[in-house]
Write a protein that holds these residues in place. Structure first.
Motif, PDB file in Angstrom:
ATOM      1  N   GLU A 190       0.524  -1.172  -0.542  1.00  0.00           N
ATOM      2  CA  GLU A 190      -0.330  -0.227   0.415  1.00  0.00           C
ATOM      3  C   GLU A 190       1.266   1.140   0.141  1.00  0.00           C
ATOM      4  N   ALA A 191       0.192   2.896  -0.682  1.00  0.00           N
ATOM      5  CA  ALA A 191       0.731   3.867   0.106  1.00  0.00           C
ATOM      6  C   ALA A 191       1.437   4.262   1.353  1.00  0.00           C
ATOM      7  N   ALA A 192       2.721   4.947   0.913  1.00  0.00           N
ATOM      8  CA  ALA A 192       3.429   4.236   2.418  1.00  0.00           C
ATOM      9  C   ALA A 192       2.777   6.162   2.930  1.00  0.00           C
ATOM     10  N   GLY A 193       2.748   7.003   3.647  1.00  0.00           N
ATOM     11  CA  GLY A 193       2.804   8.454   4.345  1.00  0.00           C
ATOM     12  C   GLY A 193       3.297   8.739   5.299  1.00  0.00           C
ATOM     13  N   ARG A 194       3.716   9.923   5.132  1.00  0.00           N
ATOM     14  CA  ARG A 194       4.117  10.918   5.688  1.00  0.00           C
ATOM     15  C   ARG A 194       4.103  11.050   7.892  1.00  0.00           C
ATOM     16  N   MET A 195       4.697  11.127   8.273  1.00  0.00           N
ATOM     17  CA  MET A 195       4.113  11.311   9.998  1.00  0.00           C
ATOM     18  C   MET A 195       4.701  12.368  10.403  1.00  0.00           C
ATOM     19  N   SER A 196       4.397  13.673  10.901  1.00  0.00           N
ATOM     20  CA  SER A 196       5.297  14.400  11.317  1.00  0.00           C
ATOM     21  C   SER A 196       4.139  15.521  12.531  1.00  0.00           C
ATOM     22  N   GLY A 197       5.315  16.056  13.345  1.00  0.00           N
ATOM     23  CA  GLY A 197       4.946  17.313  14.278  1.00  0.00           C
ATOM     24  C   GLY A 197       6.134  17.661  14.520  1.00  0.00           C
ATOM     25  N   THR A 198       5.905  17.873  16.130  1.00  0.00           N
ATOM     26  CA  THR A 198       6.390  19.214  17.372  1.00  0.00           C
ATOM     27  C   THR A 198       6.810  18.466  18.205  1.00  0.00           C
ATOM     28  N   VAL A 199       8.164  19.047  18.926  1.00  0.00           N
ATOM     29  CA  VAL A 199       8.297  18.508  19.843  1.00  0.00           C
ATOM     30  C   VAL A 199       8.745  19.455  20.803  1.00  0.00           C
ATOM     31  N   VAL A 200       8.619  19.394  22.196  1.00  0.00           N
ATOM     32  CA  VAL A 200       8.459  20.748  22.942  1.00  0.00           C
ATOM     33  C   VAL A 200       8.839  20.446  24.125  1.00  0.00           C
ATOM     34  N   VAL A 201       9.205  21.887  24.463  1.00  0.00           N
ATOM     35  CA  VAL A 201       9.733  21.434  26.366  1.00  0.00           C
ATOM     36  C   VAL A 201       8.494  21.273  27.203  1.00  0.00           C
ATOM     37  N   ARG A 202       8.367  21.208  28.126  1.00  0.00           N
ATOM     38  CA  ARG A 202       7.481  21.407  29.713  1.00  0.00           C
ATOM     39  C   ARG A 202       8.114  23.187  29.262  1.00  0.00           C
ATOM     40  N   GLY A 203       6.977  23.853  29.573  1.00  0.00           N
ATOM     41  CA  GLY A 203       7.226  25.656  29.807  1.00  0.00           C
ATOM     42  C   GLY A 203       7.426  26.073  28.651  1.00  0.00           C
ATOM     43  N   GLY A 204       7.491  25.305  27.343  1.00  0.00           N
ATOM     44  CA  GLY A 204       7.620  26.361  26.257  1.00  0.00           C
ATOM     45  C   GLY A 204       9.304  25.758  25.724  1.00  0.00           C
ATOM     46  N   GLY A 205       9.308  26.229  24.375  1.00  0.00           N
ATOM     47  CA  GLY A 205      10.667  26.319  24.110  1.00  0.00           C
ATOM     48  C   GLY A 205      10.930  25.046  23.348  1.00  0.00           C
ATOM     49  N   ALA A 206      11.550  24.635  22.491  1.00  0.00           N
ATOM     50  CA  ALA A 206      12.079  23.250  21.983  1.00  0.00           C
ATOM     51  C   ALA A 206      13.488  23.023  22.569  1.00  0.00           C
ATOM     52  N   PRO A 207      13.334  21.826  22.231  1.00  0.00           N
ATOM     53  CA  PRO A 207      15.058  20.935  22.381  1.00  0.00           C
ATOM     54  C   PRO A 207      15.956  21.093  21.076  1.00  0.00           C
ATOM     55  N   GLU A 208      17.536  21.852  21.514  1.00  0.00           N
ATOM     56  CA  GLU A 208      18.052  21.352  20.074  1.00  0.00           C
ATOM     57  C   GLU A 208      18.043  20.215  19.685  1.00  0.00           C
ATOM     58  N   GLU A 209      18.636  19.362  19.875  1.00  0.00           N
ATOM     59  CA  GLU A 209      18.899  18.197  19.714  1.00  0.00           C
ATOM     60  C   GLU A 209      17.396  17.007  20.167  1.00  0.00           C
ATOM     61  N   PHE A 210      16.688  16.039  19.489  1.00  0.00           N
ATOM     62  CA  PHE A 210      16.488  14.988  19.960  1.00  0.00           C
ATOM     63  C   PHE A 210      16.589  13.764  19.284  1.00  0.00           C
ATOM     64  N   THR A 211      15.894  13.080  19.124  1.00  0.00           N
ATOM     65  CA  THR A 211      15.700  11.699  18.416  1.00  0.00           C
ATOM     66  C   THR A 211      14.184  11.167  18.612  1.00  0.00           C
ATOM     67  N   ILE A 212      13.761  10.580  17.199  1.00  0.00           N
ATOM     68  CA  ILE A 212      12.831  10.142  17.599  1.00  0.00           C
ATOM     69  C   ILE A 212      12.687   8.817  16.758  1.00  0.00           C
ATOM     70  N   ALA A 213      11.976   7.926  17.887  1.00  0.00           N
ATOM     71  CA  ALA A 213      11.597   5.849  17.307  1.00  0.00           C
ATOM     72  C   ALA A 213      10.157   5.711  16.985  1.00  0.00           C
ATOM     73  N   VAL A 214      10.065   5.419  15.861  1.00  0.00           N
ATOM     74  CA  VAL A 214       8.251   4.833  15.793  1.00  0.00           C
ATOM     75  C   VAL A 214       8.760   3.239  15.641  1.00  0.00           C
ATOM     76  N   VAL A 215       7.589   2.576  15.886  1.00  0.00           N
ATOM     77  CA  VAL A 215       7.897   1.366  16.133  1.00  0.00           C
ATOM     78  C   VAL A 215       6.544   0.459  16.367  1.00  0.00           C
ATOM     79  N   ASP A 216       5.968  -0.300  14.827  1.00  0.00           N
ATOM     80  CA  ASP A 216       4.548  -1.336  15.057  1.00  0.00           C
ATOM     81  C   ASP A 216       4.877  -2.298  15.656  1.00  0.00           C
ATOM     82  N   GLU A 217       4.486  -2.105  16.452  1.00  0.00           N
ATOM     83  CA  GLU A 217       4.712  -4.043  17.067  1.00  0.00           C
ATOM     84  C   GLU A 217       3.722  -5.064  17.212  1.00  0.00           C
ATOM     85  N   ALA A 218       2.992  -4.498  16.033  1.00  0.00           N
ATOM     86  CA  ALA A 218       2.049  -5.691  15.851  1.00  0.00           C
ATOM     87  C   ALA A 218       2.873  -6.230  14.747  1.00  0.00           C
TER      88      ALA A 218
END
Length: 992
Positions: A711-739
């Motif tokens: 099937e056609a693949a898609g794109r997942m996107s979003g934002t990461v924020v720090v509690r209290g405001g702002g964004a981290p300078e660096e971060f890692t994302i890991a996504v897993v479909d456990e099924a």
């Protein structure tokens, strides 16, 4: 196979795989070649705080890149084992220096020895080289210099250097292997470069090659212009090697400085950062226009990373490369960064010639390391931070603590880290006749001091190999009690089951340690199907509960273990390194497999394994969402387990997707494929484009013709924020479909918190985020061909975790290391300079910067030798409502089976957890009881839920204790508590 049986059975396999992986690492590791430890003398007094000096600069001094410097040369003579010159030997110099681009390291510089054995190689970079020679009739040899702990298997060159006397001795016992290198269509690849052992060859017009290597397991690796590297393992002699190469994918782009001008950066090294198991880590340097080209890549997802002395840049999004595809030109914006430069100095003013330095800023979640080259350390693209320094110099003792290095707005050079000589253990390994045994691997592991569990402790010593007389020296040690072990990784043979205990006193070396190998016999056998057809390349293992060995069957199904300690062994065969046991005809995965054979010292035993046929085939077609053929899909298959313990989708989640030991299967222009050589049973098939898009079909019968729709693949996107405001300078994302087991990961740098992952297949995903400021987890669903956007994730602050480690009687346990892990994070390892993560005399520990939420807590003994306590791994849910969390006491069980002792057997299998089940709710539900086993005799029945062992709770979050509590010697009686309220006594029996 029960959970406890499975973990014990996989140990030998994983160690064999680790041996093969080590062979592959030798292919790219700079300065490898099996060298021993450097020399050491008496230990001096160790400073608690080693001095570090720093000379900050505004802009780093210009250093001419190695690849632009003047070239060096080497010359020497090739001789046979009796010292006679060898004419016509092929001599090659190869480097894997980190500062060179891939194109400068992938091809060796070679010459042929003359009639008097002399050779000369020119045009070499001023870096470290391994020099090796091969010739018909011999096993290859490598250049070595020095003796004992000062033995080195490489030479460090400098620009314009002419190194003479680089003499190489070949070895007896060589065997000739043959093979062919093909493309994915099966056509020959002419001019491919092939490496096996220490020997190089090049393919002819028909893709064929031959070469001389040492007898035993062999890993053959091939590369050619226009292709990504490929490899195959097999036994030498006895296997016709067939290596398939994938058309290369190429990553192109440009590196510029941030800002309106976008000034190009010349001389930045750009890395193609891929995920998963891959030794194909490639890089290139930018030209005067800031442009780069990284070729030789497999299809997949890559994130480019650019490092310069004064800049660091990371691509904004992964680049998805299809089969043979060249990317559109990407632009990497590089931000201001700095250079860290220093020297590792040995006691007496010398330079460390083998080691590494790591830089850790735990508060920012940054960790990196760089190799030591001729004493020098040069790390480019360093961001501002407060870095803790760890130094490793082979054969020397690092200081307990080095001054932290603060990078603010300038590069930092002139750093100096001192290491001391330490002490040595000298010895010899002999066989039963007293003759020295060469090429055994010797290691030493320190036992922690129970009176000072957090004391500075060296890492021990490893990588030491006995010389022709069986002698060895383990150098760079602190006074302690050591376990000295002898092993044979390259060629399976009998070695002592228990380590030798050596007490190294203060200020005094230990000499004349004598390790005697046990008497042994031979075992020969074959693996065949019911029709008598050989099973080629079956992995064969032998195990008596104490000793184990593993080898691979030849193409005619035969196998040979040349040195096996006397005893009764179960011999089993398996499909590949990751596959399950091959089954006897008419049996299931719940039956005991293999044959039992007795090996007697000085005798030759034989055994025949008859297993189910591996001649099945499945064909089919791969289509896209519109029904059209997919011509670039890879097809992989895993036999599904018919065990009563197997959970739904187990083959999907635990399958050997993308194994680098297997021939790739690619669809043709019509999307069609045929898989052959499949074992009996139902199969799970997966079709995927490497990097994005996949289809899975389960329960496929042999002989089927199936359709898989990607099937056609898609794109997942979003934002990461720090509690209290702002964004981290660096971060890692890991996504897993456990099924399905699908997973992807990526790193992001200065994106304002924005992130996206392209080409994701449909599924239900767990999204885990880690940054210096905290961690978080979210769940979302992807529909086929649809984008999922707006996934907002707020980081939960990291926490400090405190608590106590106790034994099963509640008494504190000292000297245990504690770490806290969640997807993409790791806290409380050796980076803790105060060693608070190691339990003290009261069993107390503290782990700083730990992730919150669903985590895994690891508790393990210091060192890696025999320990009183077992390694424990347990799930936990950590709240972030407070900055400091006090955990309930963590229990660890004492090991009841020590090294050199055999475990008993219970005969129970437990139901495997379904995908996505909360690990804190783990239930020990009996799925299978082997007829006649101790569990059956004791009254354990299928469906019983075991909640305790000898009164210790093993339900839910305490299930981790089960293995240690039930891994007991034969004859030990255990009391199982059941959820029904009953108690059942089970006496461990002998392994079948």
């Amino acid at each position: 196979m029960s959970g406890d049986e499975r973990s014990r059975a996989t140990g030998p396999v994983l160690l064999v795989v680790a041996g093969l992986v080590a062979a592959a690492l030798w292919w790219w590791r700079d300065g490898a070649g099996g060298a021993a430890e450097p020399g050491a003398g008496d230990a001096g007094e160790l400073p608690v705080q080693a001095p570090v000096t720093a000379l900050p600069e505004g802009r780093p001094e210009l250093v001419l890149p190695v690849h632009l410097g003047e070239r060096a040369s080497i010359a020497g003579t090739v001789r046979d084992p009796r010292g006679q010159p060898v004419a016509g030997a092929q001599v090659c110099a190869i480097t894997r220096a980190e500062m060179l681009a891939s194109k400068d390291t992938e091809k060796p510089s070679c010459a042929t020895s003359e009639r008097d054995g002399h050779y000369r190689i020119e045009g070499l970079f001023g870096v470290r080289y391994t020099v090796m020679a091969s010739a018909p009739g011999f096993a290859p040899g490598v250049y070595q210099q020095g003796q004992g702990a000062a033995l080195r298997g490489w030479i460090d060159l400098r620009p314009k250097m002419e190194a003479l006397g680089i003499d190489i001795s070949l070895e007896d016992g060589g065997v000739e292997i043959h093979g062919v290198v093909k493309d994915l269509s099966g056509g020959p690849v002419e001019g491919a470069q092939v490496l096996a052992d220490r020997s190089f060859a090049w393919t002819g017009a028909d893709g064929s090659f031959s070469m001389w290597v040492k007898e035993g397991p062999a890993w053959v690796m091939a590369s050619a212009d226009g292709y990504a590297p490929g490899n195959e393992d097999g036994v030498a002699p006895g296997h016709a090697f067939e290596v398939f190469l994938t058309p290369e994918s190429v990553l192109v782009g440009k590196v510029v400085r941030t800002g309106e001008g976008g000034e190009p950066i010349e001389g930045a090294q750009v890395f193609a950062m891929g995920g998963g198991w891959s030794f194909n880590n490639r890089s290139a340097y930018t030209d005067a226009n800031g442009e780069f080209r990284i070729d030789g890549l497999e299809p997949g997802a890559y994130k480019p990373r650019a490092e310069a002395d004064d800049a660091l840049g990371v691509g904004k999004e992964q680049v998805i490369l299809g089969l043979g595809e060249t990317s559109a030109k990407i632009v990497i914006e590089a931000h201001p960064a700095f250079l860290l430069e220093g020297t590792v100095v040995t006691e007496g003013g010398g330079s460390c010639d083998d080691g590494n330095v790591s830089f850790n800023d735990n508060a920012q979640g940054r960790s990196d390391w760089v190799s030591v080259q001729a004493g020098q350390v040069r790390k480019r693209g360093v961001l501002p931070g407060d870095y803790q320094i760890s130094v490793h110099c082979t054969g020397f003792v690092a200081a307990e603590r080095y001054d932290r290095v603060k990078v603010v707005d300038k590069s930092v050079t002139g750093l100096r880290w001192e290491v001391t000589k330490g002490q040595s253990i000298h010895g010899v390994v002999v066989d039963g006749s007293g003759k020295g045994v060469e090429k055994l691997n010797i290691s030493a592991s320190a036992k922690p001091d129970p009176n000072n569990p957090r004391a500075h402790q060296t890492e021990g010593a490893w990588g030491v190999v006995t010389d022709a007389q069986g002698r060895f020296e383990l150098a760079g040690l602190l006074p302690a009690t050591y376990e000295v072990s002898a092993n044979s990784y390259s060629r399976p043979r009998a070695t002592p089951a228990k380590p030798t205990i050596v007490v190294l006193p203060e200020g005094q070396d230990v000499k004349d340690i004598r390790i005697e190998l046990p008497p042994s016999g031979e075992l020969r056998g074959s693996v065949r199907d019911p029709q008598g057809q050989p099973i080629a390349k079956a992995n064969v293992g032998i195990n008596d509960g104490v000793h184990w060995q593993s080898t691979q069957a030849a193409d005619d199904g035969s196998f040979h273990f040349a040195s096996v300690p006397g005893g009764e062994y179960r011999v089993t065969a398996s499909h590949g390194w990751w596959g399950g046991s091959m089954r006897k005809p008419g049996t299931s995965d719940d039956d005991v497999q293999g044959e039992v054979v007795e090996v007697r010292d000085g005798k030759v035993a034989t055994v025949k394994l008859v297993v189910e046929s591996s001649s099945g085939r499945i064909s089919g077609q791969v289509r896209d969402e519109s029904g059209g053929p997919v011509a670039d899909a890879f097809i992989e298959s895993t036999r599904e387990s018919d065990s009563a313990a197997a959970s739904a989708g187990r083959a999907v989640r635990n399958g050997r997707w993308g194994s680098f030991w297997e021939q790739p299967n690619l669809t043709d222009q019509d999307g069609k494929f045929t898989l052959e050589g499949l074992p009996t049973g139902k199969h799970t098939l997966r079709a995927h484009r490497k990097g994005g898009g996949e289809a899975i079909v389960e329960h496929v019968e042999l002989g089927s013709d199936v359709v898989l729709t990607i099937e056609a693949a898609g794109r997942m996107s979003g934002t990461v924020v720090v509690r209290g405001g702002g964004a981290p300078e660096e971060f890692t994302i890991a996504v897993v479909d456990e099924a399905t087991g699908y997973r992807r990961g990526d790193q992001f740098f200065r994106t304002g918190g924005a992130w996206s992952l392209a080409e994701l297949p449909a599924g239900k995903y767990k999204v885990s985020v880690s940054a210096g400021a905290g961690t978080a987890e979210a769940h979302t669903t992807m529909s086929a061909g649809k984008d999922t956007s707006g996934v907002r994730i707020e980081l939960a602050p990291k926490v400090t975790v405190r608590g106590t480690v106790v034994d099963t009687d509640g008494k504190p346990v000292a000297g245990m290391e504690v770490s806290v892990q969640s997807p993409g994070t790791w806290s409380g390892s050796g980076a803790d300079e105060n060693k608070l993560h190691v339990t003290d005399e009261q069993g107390r520990y503290e782990v700083a910067n730990a992730p919150s939420g669903q985590v895994t807590i690891q508790v393990y003994p210091r060192g890696w030798g025999d320990s009183e306590y077992s390694w424990s791994s347990m799930p936990a849910q950590l709240s972030n409502s407070a900055s400091v969390i006090e955990l309930p006491p963590i229990k660890v069980a004492r090991r009841r089976v020590k090294d050199g002792e055999a475990s008993g057997e219970l005969g129970i299998k437990y139901k495997e957890s379904e995908a996505g089940v909360d690990p804190l709710a783990r239930q020990m539900i009996v799925a299978h009881v082997r007829p006649g086993s101790p569990a059956a005799v004791g009254g354990i029945q299928v469906g019983d839920e075991v909640t305790s062992v000898d009164g210790q709770d093993v339900s839910g979050p305490n299930a981790y204790l089960y293995h240690a509590l039930t891994n007991v010697p034969e004859g030990t009686t255990l009391t199982f508590g059941l959820a029904s309220g009953k108690s059942v006594a089970v006496t461990a029996g002998k392994k079948p």
